[in-house]
Enzyme design. Structure first.
Site, PDB file in Angstrom:
ATOM      1  N   GLY A   4      16.434   2.735 -31.103  1.00  0.00           N
ATOM      2  CA  GLY A   4      17.346   3.963 -31.327  1.00  0.00           C
ATOM      3  C   GLY A   4      17.587   4.353 -32.813  1.00  0.00           C
ATOM      4  O   GLY A   4      18.442   5.130 -33.129  1.00  0.00           O
ATOM      5  N   GLY A  26      13.323   8.077 -34.861  1.00  0.00           N
ATOM      6  CA  GLY A  26      12.482   8.971 -33.989  1.00  0.00           C
ATOM      7  C   GLY A  26      13.202   9.591 -32.976  1.00  0.00           C
ATOM      8  O   GLY A  26      14.445   9.883 -33.040  1.00  0.00           O
ATOM      9  N   ARG A  85      14.496  -3.501 -34.390  1.00  0.00           N
ATOM     10  CA  ARG A  85      14.159  -4.657 -34.960  1.00  0.00           C
ATOM     11  C   ARG A  85      14.688  -4.491 -36.244  1.00  0.00           C
ATOM     12  O   ARG A  85      14.632  -5.465 -36.987  1.00  0.00           O
ATOM     13  CB  ARG A  85      12.482  -4.656 -35.083  1.00  0.00           C
ATOM     14  CG  ARG A  85      11.914  -5.062 -33.664  1.00  0.00           C
ATOM     15  CD  ARG A  85      10.277  -5.254 -34.008  1.00  0.00           C
ATOM     16  NE  ARG A  85       9.718  -3.664 -33.752  1.00  0.00           N
ATOM     17  CZ  ARG A  85       8.419  -3.519 -34.016  1.00  0.00           C
ATOM     18  NH1 ARG A  85       7.528  -4.770 -34.057  1.00  0.00           N
ATOM     19  NH2 ARG A  85       7.934  -2.547 -34.079  1.00  0.00           N
ATOM     20  N   TYR A  87       0.319  11.292 -20.609  1.00  0.00           N
ATOM     21  CA  TYR A  87      -0.896  10.688 -20.154  1.00  0.00           C
ATOM     22  C   TYR A  87      -0.598   9.618 -19.080  1.00  0.00           C
ATOM     23  O   TYR A  87      -1.571   8.749 -18.647  1.00  0.00           O
ATOM     24  CB  TYR A  87      -1.963  10.299 -21.256  1.00  0.00           C
ATOM     25  CG  TYR A  87      -1.323   9.274 -22.256  1.00  0.00           C
ATOM     26  CD1 TYR A  87      -1.047   8.094 -22.088  1.00  0.00           C
ATOM     27  CD2 TYR A  87      -1.190   9.797 -23.525  1.00  0.00           C
ATOM     28  CE1 TYR A  87      -0.405   7.143 -23.116  1.00  0.00           C
ATOM     29  CE2 TYR A  87      -0.681   9.022 -24.773  1.00  0.00           C
ATOM     30  CZ  TYR A  87      -0.286   7.598 -24.329  1.00  0.00           C
ATOM     31  OH  TYR A  87      -0.227   6.901 -25.232  1.00  0.00           O
ATOM     32  N   LYS A 101       2.382   2.449 -19.867  1.00  0.00           N
ATOM     33  CA  LYS A 101       3.360   3.562 -19.594  1.00  0.00           C
ATOM     34  C   LYS A 101       2.962   3.685 -18.136  1.00  0.00           C
ATOM     35  O   LYS A 101       4.013   3.930 -17.584  1.00  0.00           O
ATOM     36  CB  LYS A 101       2.846   4.723 -20.526  1.00  0.00           C
ATOM     37  CG  LYS A 101       3.076   4.583 -21.910  1.00  0.00           C
ATOM     38  CD  LYS A 101       4.789   4.720 -22.415  1.00  0.00           C
ATOM     39  CE  LYS A 101       5.111   5.079 -23.776  1.00  0.00           C
ATOM     40  NZ  LYS A 101       6.484   4.949 -24.120  1.00  0.00           N
ATOM     41  N   PRO A 114       7.223  13.132 -22.134  1.00  0.00           N
ATOM     42  CA  PRO A 114       7.373  14.129 -23.277  1.00  0.00           C
ATOM     43  C   PRO A 114       5.934  14.504 -23.855  1.00  0.00           C
ATOM     44  O   PRO A 114       4.807  13.464 -23.893  1.00  0.00           O
ATOM     45  CB  PRO A 114       8.149  13.619 -24.242  1.00  0.00           C
ATOM     46  CG  PRO A 114       8.565  12.473 -24.085  1.00  0.00           C
ATOM     47  CD  PRO A 114       7.845  12.024 -23.012  1.00  0.00           C
ATOM     48  N   GLY A 115       5.512  15.616 -24.130  1.00  0.00           N
ATOM     49  CA  GLY A 115       4.448  16.024 -24.784  1.00  0.00           C
ATOM     50  C   GLY A 115       4.613  15.714 -26.139  1.00  0.00           C
ATOM     51  O   GLY A 115       5.484  15.097 -26.470  1.00  0.00           O
ATOM     52  N   ARG A 140       0.788   7.449 -36.704  1.00  0.00           N
ATOM     53  CA  ARG A 140      -0.367   6.704 -35.863  1.00  0.00           C
ATOM     54  C   ARG A 140      -1.250   7.758 -35.060  1.00  0.00           C
ATOM     55  O   ARG A 140      -2.384   7.185 -34.865  1.00  0.00           O
ATOM     56  CB  ARG A 140       0.479   5.885 -35.087  1.00  0.00           C
ATOM     57  CG  ARG A 140       1.428   4.749 -35.804  1.00  0.00           C
ATOM     58  CD  ARG A 140       2.048   3.941 -34.798  1.00  0.00           C
ATOM     59  NE  ARG A 140       2.725   2.782 -35.558  1.00  0.00           N
ATOM     60  CZ  ARG A 140       3.817   2.531 -36.022  1.00  0.00           C
ATOM     61  NH1 ARG A 140       4.652   3.873 -36.020  1.00  0.00           N
ATOM     62  NH2 ARG A 140       4.449   1.736 -36.756  1.00  0.00           N
TER      63      ARG A 140
END
Ligand code: HXC
Length: 285
Positions: free
Chosen positions: A20, A23, A44, A151, A166, A192-193, A203
């Site tokens: 949290g 992003g 982290r 995906y 996922k 989400p897309g 990444r």
């Protein structure tokens, strides 16, 4: 963004959000705090977490943070203890922490596969079990939401550990939606897309040319805006959706449909030109 929900939509909710501090996790934390939820963020890096807590507090919300790696079940327990000591009992969880990178699958090392699967699949289990045990012991209702991806349904080349993990997360939410309904715990996934964030885009979509191509896969040719995702999440985590459980809700501007539709590319042609071309193919009487 002008707020369209009632400002007390999430009053009475105490929500743990993993990852949290940055992003999409941070976007969800800020939005939900603005709608009355108390927010406990776990991640982290303390500096990022604390900065998000400060931002929420400065805007008049209530938040606390705890460091911990979701891969470590003892650390998850300690993080829940720390957040609950500051905010009171948690009744919601958003499994948002994720790991992912592009790689040819035959080149993945043991540790590369392990890292992503442990963050995504084991991390989700550790956190979901932790909240579930607490809710069940207190006889309290609650909500769990896991952020997956589009995906999750068909897999994806070059992100195999993420695709496999996922899909496991979505199956976990659906299994528990049935198993924990008796405890009044709802579990859903949101798929989400493309919603731009530093972590995912650096990444997975490195460079403006790849970004441009990615936009062409969305019928509206634009990426999602964070408030569009957080509106869906706020609804699913609120008491406005009591019968919604075991679902995987896609929010991608129809990107996944576009990618799977044979003639979708025509939607990007000038419509007049496309119609002329189709008319030219029509047999003459
Ligand atoms: C191949 C890689 C690699 C890469 C890391 N590894 N990056 N292998 N290609 N690009 C390998 C390392 O070499 C190492 O294996 C192993 O993975 C672990 O790497 P570490 O850096 O030691 O792990 P760690 O510090 O735990 O970091 C985990 C991580 C990292 C997943 C590798 O990327 C991370 O922390 N990510 C968090 C944020 C994130 O990924 N966000 C994006 C989420 S997007 P060896 O064998 O060398 O020891 C998402 C949805 C996408 O999930 C939807 C898109 C539309």
């Amino acid at each position: 963004m002008k707020e369209t929900f009632r400002s007390d939509l999430l009053a009475g909710k105490t929500t743990v959000i993993t990852g949290g501090g940055s992003g999409l996790g941070k976007a969800m934390a800020l939005r939900m705090a603005g709608l009355g939820a108390k927010i406990g963020i776990v991640g982290r890096r303390l500096d990022k977490l604390q900065a998000t807590v400060d931002e929420i507090t400065a805007a008049g919300g209530t938040a606390a943070c705890a460091t911990g790696d979701v891969r470590d079940s003892a650390a998850v327990k300690a993080a829940f203890d720390a957040v609950e000591a500051k905010l009171g009992p948690a009744n919601q969880l958003i499994n948002n922490a994720a790991g992912n990178f592009l790689s040819a699958s035959e080149d993945l090392s043991d540790n590369a596969f392990d890292s992503v699967v442990r963050i995504v699949l084991y991390g989700t289990f550790n956190c979901t079990r932790e909240l579930g045990q607490r809710l069940i012991a207190r006889g309290a209702p609650g909500e769990v939401l896991s952020i997956v991806t589009t995906y999750v349904h068909n897999g994806s080349a070059f992100v195999l550990p993420s695709a496999a993990a996922k899909a496991g997360v979505a199956a976990m939410m659906r299994s528990l939606a049935v198993e924990w309904a008796t405890y009044n715990i709802r579990l859903n996934s949101v798929a989400p897309g493309p919603f731009p964030t530093e972590g995912a885009f650096s990444r997975l979509l490195p460079g403006s040319e790849i970004e441009k191509q990615a936009k062409r896969r969305v019928p509206s040719r634009r990426f999602g805006e964070h408030h569009e995702l957080t509106s869906l999440v706020a609804f699913l985590m609120s008491d406005a959706s009591p019968y919604q459980t075991g679902d995987i809700v896609t929010i991608d501007g129809a990107e996944a449909l576009f990618s799977g539709q044979q003639f979708a590319g025509f939607a990007h042609l000038d419509r007049g030109m496309a119609k002329e071309m189709m008319a030219a193919l029509k047999p003459k009487k």
